[in-house]
Write a protein that holds these residues in place. Structure first.
Motif, mmCIF file in Angstrom:
data_model
loop_
_atom_site.group_PDB
_atom_site.id
_atom_site.type_symbol
_atom_site.label_atom_id
_atom_site.label_comp_id
_atom_site.label_asym_id
_atom_site.label_seq_id
_atom_site.Cartn_x
_atom_site.Cartn_y
_atom_site.Cartn_z
ATOM 1 N N GLY A 216 22.027 -14.808 -12.553
ATOM 2 C CA GLY A 216 22.744 -16.069 -12.663
ATOM 3 C C GLY A 216 24.112 -16.023 -12.018
ATOM 4 N N GLY A 217 24.246 -15.235 -10.952
ATOM 5 C CA GLY A 217 25.525 -15.107 -10.260
ATOM 6 C C GLY A 217 26.449 -14.074 -10.860
ATOM 7 N N GLU A 218 26.054 -13.471 -12.009
ATOM 8 C CA GLU A 218 26.911 -12.488 -12.675
ATOM 9 C C GLU A 218 26.494 -11.062 -12.323
ATOM 10 O OE1 GLU A 218 28.432 -11.788 -17.190
ATOM 11 O OE2 GLU A 218 26.266 -11.604 -16.883
ATOM 12 N N VAL A 219 27.466 -10.231 -11.958
ATOM 13 C CA VAL A 219 27.213 -8.818 -11.691
ATOM 14 C C VAL A 219 26.983 -8.096 -13.016
ATOM 15 C CG1 VAL A 219 28.157 -6.682 -10.764
ATOM 16 C CG2 VAL A 219 28.641 -8.859 -9.620
ATOM 17 N N ARG B 289 27.322 -6.766 -18.985
ATOM 18 C CA ARG B 289 27.592 -8.027 -18.306
ATOM 19 C C ARG B 289 29.078 -8.060 -17.955
ATOM 20 N NH1 ARG B 289 25.584 -12.973 -21.595
ATOM 21 N NH2 ARG B 289 26.049 -13.891 -19.555
ATOM 22 N N THR B 290 29.398 -7.969 -16.667
ATOM 23 C CA THR B 290 30.777 -7.788 -16.237
ATOM 24 C C THR B 290 31.617 -9.064 -16.271
ATOM 25 O OG1 THR B 290 30.326 -8.244 -13.902
ATOM 26 C CG2 THR B 290 30.018 -5.963 -14.659
ATOM 27 N N ALA B 291 30.963 -10.219 -16.259
ATOM 28 C CA ALA B 291 31.638 -11.522 -16.097
ATOM 29 C C ALA B 291 32.262 -11.673 -14.723
ATOM 30 C CB ALA B 291 32.688 -11.757 -17.187
ATOM 31 N N ARG C 216 35.993 -13.607 -10.665
ATOM 32 C CA ARG C 216 35.584 -13.715 -12.051
ATOM 33 C C ARG C 216 34.836 -15.019 -12.292
ATOM 34 N NH1 ARG C 216 35.523 -9.673 -15.523
ATOM 35 N NH2 ARG C 216 36.080 -11.058 -17.246
ATOM 36 N N LEU C 217 33.779 -14.939 -13.081
ATOM 37 C CA LEU C 217 33.077 -16.161 -13.446
ATOM 38 C C LEU C 217 33.964 -17.078 -14.273
ATOM 39 C CD1 LEU C 217 29.564 -14.781 -14.408
ATOM 40 C CD2 LEU C 217 30.133 -16.155 -12.407
#
Length: 362
Positions: A213-216, A248-250, A265-266
């Motif tokens: 979902g786009g999150e690393v 989940r790094t955000a 950053r998300l």
């Protein structure tokens, strides 16, 4: 359960850390807190307080297996063991990693002393080194300081590798280092991953990378047990799937061809006049256009709701950089620039974004 002791930063940390990794009491390097438990789970050897550069500090619980796996992967990625210069605080994961790598390599580190980091202090530490295989870990501001000093630059060029992490490293700084013969490796990771576990975009050791979902998200043997005393946040940020533990790094990014690219950053996306603006993208473009120290935060605005505000110590005309940002990201991304004042830093060397945001919004 296992006893948890607080160890003050300083020369004694190496001995205490060696004991903790061998099965002794778990340790937290820092100052005692009223809410700190007397015991932790048996697997926990090290508790690290995060810097709180973008939010409230957290206590990350790490096993000996996790941090030693990171140290072994780092040693392999860097080409073998050596002696380290410790230039970072030992109550943060980057400084602790220098000590853990030193334990694994069998060579005590040499320490940069002094109230603040200087080329003279670094050179004094280098003179104490006893073997030619030399390494150090720095934040970008420290690397820039050393590259401004010819003697320090010459010394740094003799190192096998210089790890740089803690924040985005401007491309111009990497170019300066390369031209000076300094071999830099960009490190990406966090306390929750036992520190840097992706070097120059490539995962090291048994570390896995995926983007959901786009999150690393980072997985493998270096991932933390969770957050001490915060099961809800642990459940939100750590995922166990088919025998793999993921953090989940955000951070937003992409992973293609075995290479990770982090784009920001998300949670740094603001809505300015109904338009989404990534503060990380604005900051990156400022770095690429002459403002390598710029830090971008959000500020409240009666008309637009939120706007990006850039802080920099430079006093150059920001108009060309702003024009480049508008061309790439649109007019909503145009930052208001506050120049001429030093950027406040946390002890880890990271910019204190919380302080800057509070300063802007009060």
């Amino acid at each position: 359960m296992r006893a948890l002791r607080v160890v003050p930063p300083g020369p004694g940390v190496l001995t205490e850390l060696r004991d903790a990794l061998a099965g002794g009491d778990a340790i937290l390097v820092g100052t005692p807190g009223d809410d700190l438990p007397a015991e932790v789970e048996q697997r926990v050897a090290l508790v690290v307080e995060t810097s709180g550069s973008t939010g409230r500090p957290k206590r990350v619980a790490l096993s000996a297996d996790a941090v030693l796996a990171n140290a072994a992967a780092s040693e392999s990625a860097l080409g073998g063991p050596g002696q380290w210069v410790l230039a970072l605080p030992t109550h943060y994961i980057a400084g602790l990693n220098v000590l853990i790598r030193s334990i694994g390599a069998g060579h005590d580190p040499v320490v940069v002393t002094g109230e603040r980091f200087t080329p003279a202090g670094f050179l004094a530490a280098v003179k104490q080194m006893t073997i030619p295989e030399r390494f150090t870990s720095l934040v970008p501001a420290q690397l820039a300081t050393l590259l401004d000093d010819p003697a320090a630059t010459a010394a740094l060029a003799g190192f096998q590798r210089v790890l740089v992490g803690g924040q985005a490293t401007p491309a111009s700084l990497l170019q300066r280092a390369a031209l000076a013969g300094v071999k830099v490796t960009r490190s990406y990771g966090s306390s929750e991953t036992s520190g840097g576990c992706v070097y120059d975009g490539s995962p090291i050791g048994q570390v896995e990378v995926r983007v959901v979902g786009g999150e690393v998200q980072l997985g493998g043997p270096t991932i933390a047990e969770g957050y001490l005393g915060d099961p809800e946040l642990t459940a939100a940020r750590f995922v166990d799937e088919l025998g793999m533990r993921w953090f989940r790094t955000a951070d937003a990014g992409s992973f293609e061809g075995g290479r990770l690219t982090v784009t920001g950053r998300l949670d740094d996306v603001i809505i300015s006049g109904g338009v989404k603006v990534s503060l990380g993208a604005v900051e990156r473009l400022l770095h690429e256009n002459g403002f390598e120290d710029a830090v971008v935060v959000s500020a409240r605005d009666e008309k637009w709701g939120e706007v990006p505000v850039a802080f920099t110590a430079r006093t150059d005309d920001p108009a060309p950089a702003i024009a480049a940002i508008e061309a790439a990201l649109g007019p909503a991304a145009r930052p208001r620039v506050r120049g001429g004042s030093a950027i406040p830093l946390l002890p880890s060397g990271k910019p204190d974004r919380v302080s800057l945001a509070a300063q802007q919004n009060n």
